[in-house]
Design a protein around this motif. Sequence first.
Motif, PDB file in Angstrom:
ATOM      1  N   VAL A 151       5.613   4.704   0.114  1.00  0.00           N
ATOM      2  CA  VAL A 151       5.162   5.791   0.992  1.00  0.00           C
ATOM      3  C   VAL A 151       3.637   5.854   1.137  1.00  0.00           C
ATOM      4  O   VAL A 151       3.133   5.967   2.264  1.00  0.00           O
ATOM      5  N   TYR A 188       9.365  12.176   0.189  1.00  0.00           N
ATOM      6  CA  TYR A 188       8.253  12.047  -0.757  1.00  0.00           C
ATOM      7  C   TYR A 188       7.670  13.417  -1.103  1.00  0.00           C
ATOM      8  O   TYR A 188       7.274  13.662  -2.239  1.00  0.00           O
ATOM      9  N   SER A 189       7.640  14.296  -0.131  1.00  0.00           N
ATOM     10  CA  SER A 189       7.097  15.644  -0.353  1.00  0.00           C
ATOM     11  C   SER A 189       7.941  16.454  -1.325  1.00  0.00           C
ATOM     12  O   SER A 189       7.434  17.350  -1.982  1.00  0.00           O
ATOM     13  N   TRP A 201      10.358   5.791   8.268  1.00  0.00           N
ATOM     14  CA  TRP A 201       9.097   6.338   7.745  1.00  0.00           C
ATOM     15  C   TRP A 201       9.151   7.864   7.707  1.00  0.00           C
ATOM     16  O   TRP A 201       8.743   8.497   6.723  1.00  0.00           O
ATOM     17  N   SER A 217       1.651   5.610   4.636  1.00  0.00           N
ATOM     18  CA  SER A 217       0.713   6.658   5.057  1.00  0.00           C
ATOM     19  C   SER A 217      -0.640   6.060   5.417  1.00  0.00           C
ATOM     20  O   SER A 217      -1.288   6.494   6.375  1.00  0.00           O
ATOM     21  N   ARG A 276       8.781   9.814   4.241  1.00  0.00           N
ATOM     22  CA  ARG A 276       7.634  10.705   4.030  1.00  0.00           C
ATOM     23  C   ARG A 276       8.078  12.116   3.708  1.00  0.00           C
ATOM     24  O   ARG A 276       7.491  12.792   2.853  1.00  0.00           O
ATOM     25  N   GLU A 277       9.116  12.588   4.395  1.00  0.00           N
ATOM     26  CA  GLU A 277       9.613  13.934   4.111  1.00  0.00           C
ATOM     27  C   GLU A 277      10.222  13.994   2.714  1.00  0.00           C
ATOM     28  O   GLU A 277      10.014  14.966   1.986  1.00  0.00           O
ATOM     29  N   THR A 327      13.656  17.581   9.420  1.00  0.00           N
ATOM     30  CA  THR A 327      13.205  16.617  10.430  1.00  0.00           C
ATOM     31  C   THR A 327      13.656  16.986  11.834  1.00  0.00           C
ATOM     32  O   THR A 327      13.115  16.464  12.805  1.00  0.00           O
TER      33      THR A 327
END
Length: 156
Positions: A111, A52-53, A45, A115, A49-50, A67
């Motif tokens: 994602v 996705y940014s 995750w 979230s 998520r990182e 990370t």
Amino acid sequence: MAKKKSLEPSHLKSHLGYHLRVVSNAVSHSFAKKLESLDVTVAEWVILREMYSYKTNTSPSVIAEITGLSRGAVSKLIDRLLNKGLVSREEASGDRRYQEIKLTKEGVRLVPKLSEIADENDSAFFSLLSQSEKEELKKTLIKLTSAHKLNLNPIE
């Protein structure tokens, strides 16, 4: 004659760290259990998520940097995400040592669901607190994180 001072060690539950760990473990364990239904781990995750940014291709070394994880750990996580069809990997043109990774369409769709689970998990644990208490707690934790230069993403 002076009385000898007792050197009784402090009690476990007298430490703030103890209480932080109890809450942190409970929040993390609950989140991990909820992610199991989507076949995703907390560590995966964090990577998803990182990524996705970024909205564009990135590299395992960039993911490791943002990370705070080792390149070896990121490489293993990327391999797992590749096997699940959530990321793709290509060798960069001109340099076979450099790899570009990106979320697949399935990864991009997943994602926001993850979230939402994270948001619901936070809500379940912290709904007891007023909005101002939550803001103060977050502000305090961010202050400690910054002061101690803690830049690693928790993955367990």
